[in-house]
Design an enzyme around this catalytic site. Structure first.
Site, PDB file in Angstrom:
ATOM      1  N   GLN A   1      16.637 -14.811 -82.388  1.00  0.00           N
ATOM      2  CA  GLN A   1      16.854 -15.489 -81.118  1.00  0.00           C
ATOM      3  C   GLN A   1      15.759 -16.478 -80.756  1.00  0.00           C
ATOM      4  O   GLN A   1      15.963 -17.320 -79.885  1.00  0.00           O
ATOM      5  CB  GLN A   1      17.010 -14.448 -80.002  1.00  0.00           C
ATOM      6  CG  GLN A   1      18.268 -13.604 -80.148  1.00  0.00           C
ATOM      7  CD  GLN A   1      18.391 -12.565 -79.060  1.00  0.00           C
ATOM      8  OE1 GLN A   1      18.043 -11.407 -79.271  1.00  0.00           O
ATOM      9  NE2 GLN A   1      18.882 -12.951 -77.899  1.00  0.00           N
TER      10      GLN A   1
ATOM     11  N   ARG B   1       7.338  -6.751 -77.958  1.00  0.00           N
ATOM     12  CA  ARG B   1       8.368  -6.270 -78.870  1.00  0.00           C
ATOM     13  C   ARG B   1       8.950  -7.446 -79.640  1.00  0.00           C
ATOM     14  O   ARG B   1       9.330  -8.452 -79.064  1.00  0.00           O
ATOM     15  CB  ARG B   1       9.490  -5.572 -78.107  1.00  0.00           C
ATOM     16  CG  ARG B   1      10.560  -5.032 -79.055  1.00  0.00           C
ATOM     17  CD  ARG B   1      11.787  -4.590 -78.315  1.00  0.00           C
ATOM     18  NE  ARG B   1      12.840  -4.227 -79.259  1.00  0.00           N
ATOM     19  CZ  ARG B   1      14.094  -4.028 -78.917  1.00  0.00           C
ATOM     20  NH1 ARG B   1      14.441  -4.142 -77.654  1.00  0.00           N
ATOM     21  NH2 ARG B   1      14.989  -3.707 -79.814  1.00  0.00           N
TER      22      ARG B   1
ATOM     23  N   HIS C   1      17.656  -6.107 -85.952  1.00  0.00           N
ATOM     24  CA  HIS C   1      18.173  -6.604 -84.672  1.00  0.00           C
ATOM     25  C   HIS C   1      19.403  -7.481 -84.938  1.00  0.00           C
ATOM     26  O   HIS C   1      19.429  -8.672 -84.608  1.00  0.00           O
ATOM     27  CB  HIS C   1      17.088  -7.384 -83.921  1.00  0.00           C
ATOM     28  CG  HIS C   1      17.335  -7.504 -82.457  1.00  0.00           C
ATOM     29  ND1 HIS C   1      16.426  -7.082 -81.503  1.00  0.00           N
ATOM     30  CD2 HIS C   1      18.376  -7.999 -81.771  1.00  0.00           C
ATOM     31  CE1 HIS C   1      16.907  -7.326 -80.298  1.00  0.00           C
ATOM     32  NE2 HIS C   1      18.094  -7.892 -80.432  1.00  0.00           N
TER      33      HIS C   1
ATOM     34  N   ASN D   1      18.237  -1.860 -83.085  1.00  0.00           N
ATOM     35  CA  ASN D   1      18.452  -2.272 -81.709  1.00  0.00           C
ATOM     36  C   ASN D   1      19.930  -2.140 -81.355  1.00  0.00           C
ATOM     37  O   ASN D   1      20.801  -2.684 -82.043  1.00  0.00           O
ATOM     38  CB  ASN D   1      18.028  -3.728 -81.516  1.00  0.00           C
ATOM     39  CG  ASN D   1      18.272  -4.194 -80.094  1.00  0.00           C
ATOM     40  OD1 ASN D   1      17.594  -3.781 -79.169  1.00  0.00           O
ATOM     41  ND2 ASN D   1      19.274  -5.064 -79.909  1.00  0.00           N
ATOM     42  N   GLU D   2      20.229  -1.399 -80.307  1.00  0.00           N
ATOM     43  CA  GLU D   2      21.557  -1.278 -79.716  1.00  0.00           C
ATOM     44  C   GLU D   2      22.658  -1.068 -80.760  1.00  0.00           C
ATOM     45  O   GLU D   2      23.562  -1.900 -80.927  1.00  0.00           O
ATOM     46  CB  GLU D   2      21.860  -2.523 -78.871  1.00  0.00           C
ATOM     47  CG  GLU D   2      20.871  -2.697 -77.725  1.00  0.00           C
ATOM     48  CD  GLU D   2      21.187  -3.900 -76.842  1.00  0.00           C
ATOM     49  OE1 GLU D   2      22.088  -4.691 -77.204  1.00  0.00           O
ATOM     50  OE2 GLU D   2      20.546  -4.058 -75.793  1.00  0.00           O
TER      51      GLU D   2
ATOM     52  N   ASN E   1      17.481   0.157 -73.363  1.00  0.00           N
ATOM     53  CA  ASN E   1      17.685  -1.206 -72.880  1.00  0.00           C
ATOM     54  C   ASN E   1      18.657  -1.118 -71.705  1.00  0.00           C
ATOM     55  O   ASN E   1      19.823  -0.793 -71.895  1.00  0.00           O
ATOM     56  CB  ASN E   1      18.295  -2.092 -73.960  1.00  0.00           C
ATOM     57  CG  ASN E   1      17.421  -2.199 -75.204  1.00  0.00           C
ATOM     58  OD1 ASN E   1      16.300  -1.730 -75.232  1.00  0.00           O
ATOM     59  ND2 ASN E   1      17.946  -2.842 -76.228  1.00  0.00           N
TER      60      ASN E   1
ATOM     61  N   TYR F   1      20.433  -3.005 -68.320  1.00  0.00           N
ATOM     62  CA  TYR F   1      20.707  -4.249 -67.612  1.00  0.00           C
ATOM     63  C   TYR F   1      21.562  -4.060 -66.373  1.00  0.00           C
ATOM     64  O   TYR F   1      21.295  -4.643 -65.333  1.00  0.00           O
ATOM     65  CB  TYR F   1      21.407  -5.245 -68.556  1.00  0.00           C
ATOM     66  CG  TYR F   1      20.486  -5.785 -69.624  1.00  0.00           C
ATOM     67  CD1 TYR F   1      19.686  -6.892 -69.379  1.00  0.00           C
ATOM     68  CD2 TYR F   1      20.406  -5.174 -70.871  1.00  0.00           C
ATOM     69  CE1 TYR F   1      18.821  -7.383 -70.348  1.00  0.00           C
ATOM     70  CE2 TYR F   1      19.546  -5.656 -71.850  1.00  0.00           C
ATOM     71  CZ  TYR F   1      18.756  -6.763 -71.583  1.00  0.00           C
ATOM     72  OH  TYR F   1      17.901  -7.236 -72.543  1.00  0.00           O
TER      73      TYR F   1
ATOM     74  N   GLU G   1      14.051  -3.043 -73.229  1.00  0.00           N
ATOM     75  CA  GLU G   1      14.574  -4.276 -72.632  1.00  0.00           C
ATOM     76  C   GLU G   1      15.021  -3.990 -71.205  1.00  0.00           C
ATOM     77  O   GLU G   1      15.650  -2.970 -70.939  1.00  0.00           O
ATOM     78  CB  GLU G   1      15.782  -4.827 -73.417  1.00  0.00           C
ATOM     79  CG  GLU G   1      15.478  -5.316 -74.810  1.00  0.00           C
ATOM     80  CD  GLU G   1      16.720  -5.862 -75.505  1.00  0.00           C
ATOM     81  OE1 GLU G   1      17.699  -6.224 -74.801  1.00  0.00           O
ATOM     82  OE2 GLU G   1      16.717  -5.921 -76.745  1.00  0.00           O
TER      83      GLU G   1
ATOM     84  N   GLU H   1      21.149 -16.680 -76.970  1.00  0.00           N
ATOM     85  CA  GLU H   1      21.748 -15.418 -76.529  1.00  0.00           C
ATOM     86  C   GLU H   1      23.088 -15.166 -77.226  1.00  0.00           C
ATOM     87  O   GLU H   1      24.140 -15.065 -76.597  1.00  0.00           O
ATOM     88  CB  GLU H   1      21.906 -15.415 -75.004  1.00  0.00           C
ATOM     89  CG  GLU H   1      20.620 -15.156 -74.260  1.00  0.00           C
ATOM     90  CD  GLU H   1      20.048 -13.768 -74.520  1.00  0.00           C
ATOM     91  OE1 GLU H   1      20.826 -12.851 -74.867  1.00  0.00           O
ATOM     92  OE2 GLU H   1      18.827 -13.599 -74.385  1.00  0.00           O
ATOM     93  N   TRP H   2      23.015 -15.097 -78.552  1.00  0.00           N
ATOM     94  CA  TRP H   2      24.150 -14.718 -79.375  1.00  0.00           C
ATOM     95  C   TRP H   2      25.394 -15.557 -79.060  1.00  0.00           C
ATOM     96  O   TRP H   2      25.331 -16.773 -79.100  1.00  0.00           O
ATOM     97  CB  TRP H   2      24.404 -13.211 -79.248  1.00  0.00           C
ATOM     98  CG  TRP H   2      23.164 -12.410 -79.471  1.00  0.00           C
ATOM     99  CD1 TRP H   2      22.452 -11.694 -78.544  1.00  0.00           C
ATOM    100  CD2 TRP H   2      22.428 -12.267 -80.700  1.00  0.00           C
ATOM    101  NE1 TRP H   2      21.341 -11.112 -79.121  1.00  0.00           N
ATOM    102  CE2 TRP H   2      21.298 -11.440 -80.437  1.00  0.00           C
ATOM    103  CE3 TRP H   2      22.619 -12.734 -82.001  1.00  0.00           C
ATOM    104  CZ2 TRP H   2      20.383 -11.084 -81.425  1.00  0.00           C
ATOM    105  CZ3 TRP H   2      21.696 -12.376 -82.979  1.00  0.00           C
ATOM    106  CH2 TRP H   2      20.598 -11.573 -82.691  1.00  0.00           C
TER     107      TRP H   2
ATOM    108  N   PHE I   1      17.333 -15.796 -69.955  1.00  0.00           N
ATOM    109  CA  PHE I   1      16.737 -14.515 -69.578  1.00  0.00           C
ATOM    110  C   PHE I   1      15.218 -14.581 -69.459  1.00  0.00           C
ATOM    111  O   PHE I   1      14.596 -13.598 -69.092  1.00  0.00           O
ATOM    112  CB  PHE I   1      17.077 -13.451 -70.638  1.00  0.00           C
ATOM    113  CG  PHE I   1      18.401 -12.775 -70.453  1.00  0.00           C
ATOM    114  CD1 PHE I   1      18.502 -11.591 -69.740  1.00  0.00           C
ATOM    115  CD2 PHE I   1      19.552 -13.313 -70.996  1.00  0.00           C
ATOM    116  CE1 PHE I   1      19.727 -10.951 -69.578  1.00  0.00           C
ATOM    117  CE2 PHE I   1      20.783 -12.686 -70.848  1.00  0.00           C
ATOM    118  CZ  PHE I   1      20.870 -11.504 -70.135  1.00  0.00           C
TER     119      PHE I   1
END
Length: 475
Positions: free
Chosen positions: A50, A107, A127, A172-173, A295, A297, A369, A426-427, A435
């Site tokens: 990213q 991170r 990631h 990650n996630e 993470n 949000y 996050e 952001e993908w 962000f």
């Protein structure tokens, strides 16, 4: 609770002291670092794909995201990868930004190979950027072959950096990776069944089988995690370090204020679609996390799904829970400013943390996050983008909720990372969603500008004692 947290059930470690963390006296003025337990780490976060770019340089090789965005630019909000080639390869500037913020830790993903002076690196091994070569060879995480290859990759980076990096995250996630990439096709590699096409970014699937592949990918992710952890614990250079995994739970409030009871088990609902773990795999997974990364949000309302469509299987549907923006009284959860990407509900943050403590024997938790995304549209200018008072408010509310979870609920949280240090890719949202604590001017040589939120975070961290001063070391 989130489906993703079900993955914690067999990997969390032993419970910690039930007495919980020791907090300073209750703050009588505005909250700051000084009100958190001694040694608590604060930082910021990024991910290699990213922020680094350089997709056509050195021997890096393409990932599934390079091919995904280049072949289907409409799925990455119009970006075909060319803008990322020169994106943010500025090591010294990034270190200076972190120093300016008074952060303790940072991170990052492993492909960012430099070690930051006097900044504690928390390195994420994976990631979402699966090498395209492995995707071509055997289907990436759809194949059990990925488990051996991932372990070899993890062993290599542990040997290279284990003497300097002492905090690691394997994945990650994993739930988002499996769900968005293999069930609804929103993220690379964009796989789903044809009936799920309306849930993708541009209404088409790039092959796949919803309701099946996400479970297979999750199975391989968990086994790869367990193998990497075993390799880490056998690494001599890594002694004294910690390794965990980062999940991304939302908090679910009841849609109609009643607890919908469902006695069905995952085995009963999913049946033959759920891969089985061997006895050896189960043994490796048990206690395979020294800490749990969270993470957080946003939150949502949930409602029991009375009539699932068995002809159109989906990973998310198998939970028998519908996600709702509003409750039965048409009240939205939290608040959502006009430019916000997600609803703001800081109470859900505290509830998630307490849930993990109570459900999973009080493991060590690190917030990997937490952040606020916004789309400024036609008003996206330096002046507007740096005046991010909504993000400042978001951080204030969530830091307070975390403080309450730690000091009142006695949740064992030991660190917190803001997502993100910088505005970035952001993908599937491309560069349109921001962000960062620093505004990146994409129209003017990628110049960086500190936002109101960055100034707030810097002031928040300027009060109290940094862990480096307590430990008397060079971190």
């Amino acid at each position: 609770m989130s489906i993703g947290l079900l993955l914690l059930l067999i990997i969390v470690g032993s419970p910690v002291n039930a007495d919980g963390p020791v907090c300073p006296p209750t703050p009588s003025n505005k909250l700051s670092r000084a009100h958190f337990p001694e040694g608590f780490l604060f930082g910021t976060a990024t991910a290699a794909y990213q922020v680094e770019g350089a997709v056509n340089e050195t021997c890096r090789g393409p990932s599934v995201w390079d091919i995904y965005c280049k072949k289907y630019p409409e799925k990455c909000n119009g970006d075909n990868g060319t803008q990322a080639v020169e994106f943010f390869y500025r090591y010294k500037e990034d270190v200076q930004l972190m120093k300016n913020l008074n952060t303790d830790a940072f991170r990052l993903s492993i492909s960012w190979t430099r070690i930051f002076p006097r900044i504690i690196p928390f390195v994420t091994v994976f990631h979402w950027d699966t090498p395209q070569s492995l995707e071509n060879e055997y289907g990436g995480f759809l194949s059990a072959n990925i488990v051996k290859d991932f372990r070899e990759y993890a062993e290599y980076v542990f040997q290279e950096y284990g003497g300097k990096v002492k905090h690691w995250i394997t994945f990650n996630e994993p739930w988002v990776f499996a769900h968005a990439g293999y069930d609804v096709g929103k993220k690379a590699p964009g796989r789903c069944s044809p009936y799920a096409k309306e849930r993708t970014v541009k209404g088409e699937c790039l092959g796949g089988r919803s309701g099946y592949e996400a479970y297979l990918v999750s199975h391989n992710l968990l086994n790869a995690h367990a193998e990497a952890v075993e390799a880490f614990r056998q690494c001599e250079k890594c002694k004294g370090g910690k390794i965990g995994i980062a999940h991304s739970p939302a908090w679910f409030e009841p849609h109609d204020f009643k607890d919908a009871q469902n006695g069905a088990t995952v085995d009963h609902i999913v049946g033959h679609r759920l891969p089985k773990f061997t006895t050896e795999q189960k043994a490796k997974l048990r206690n395979s996390a020294d800490f749990v990364g969270i993470n957080y949000y946003t939150s949502t309302f949930s409602n029991h799904m009375e009539k699932p469509n068995h002809a159109e299987l989906r990973f998310k549907q198998d939970s028998l829970v519908e996600w709702k923006d509003k409750n039965i009284n048409e009240v939205s959860i939290g608040s959502k400013p006009a430019t916000a990407e997600l609803a703001v509900y800081s109470r859900g943050f505290r509830k998630v943390l307490k849930y993990v403590k109570d459900k999973y024997a009080n493991p060590e938790i690190i917030i990997m996050e937490n952040g606020y995304g916004e789309k400024l549209g036609d008003n996206d200018t330096v002046a507007v983008g740096t005046a991010d008072y909504n993000r400042e408010t978001y951080l204030k509310r969530h830091l307070l909720s975390m403080y309450e979870a730690i000091c009142e609920d006695k949740v064992n949280v030991t660190g917190y990372f803001v997502w993100s240090l910088l505005d970035n890719f952001e993908w599937q949202e491309g560069f349109k969603t921001r962000f960062g604590l620093y505004y990146i001017d994409f129209k003017n040589n990628l110049t960086r500008h500190e936002k109101v939120s960055g100034k707030y975070y810097r002031e928040f961290l300027s009060q109290g004692v940094r862990p480096s001063a307590i430990k008397k070391d060079e971190l």
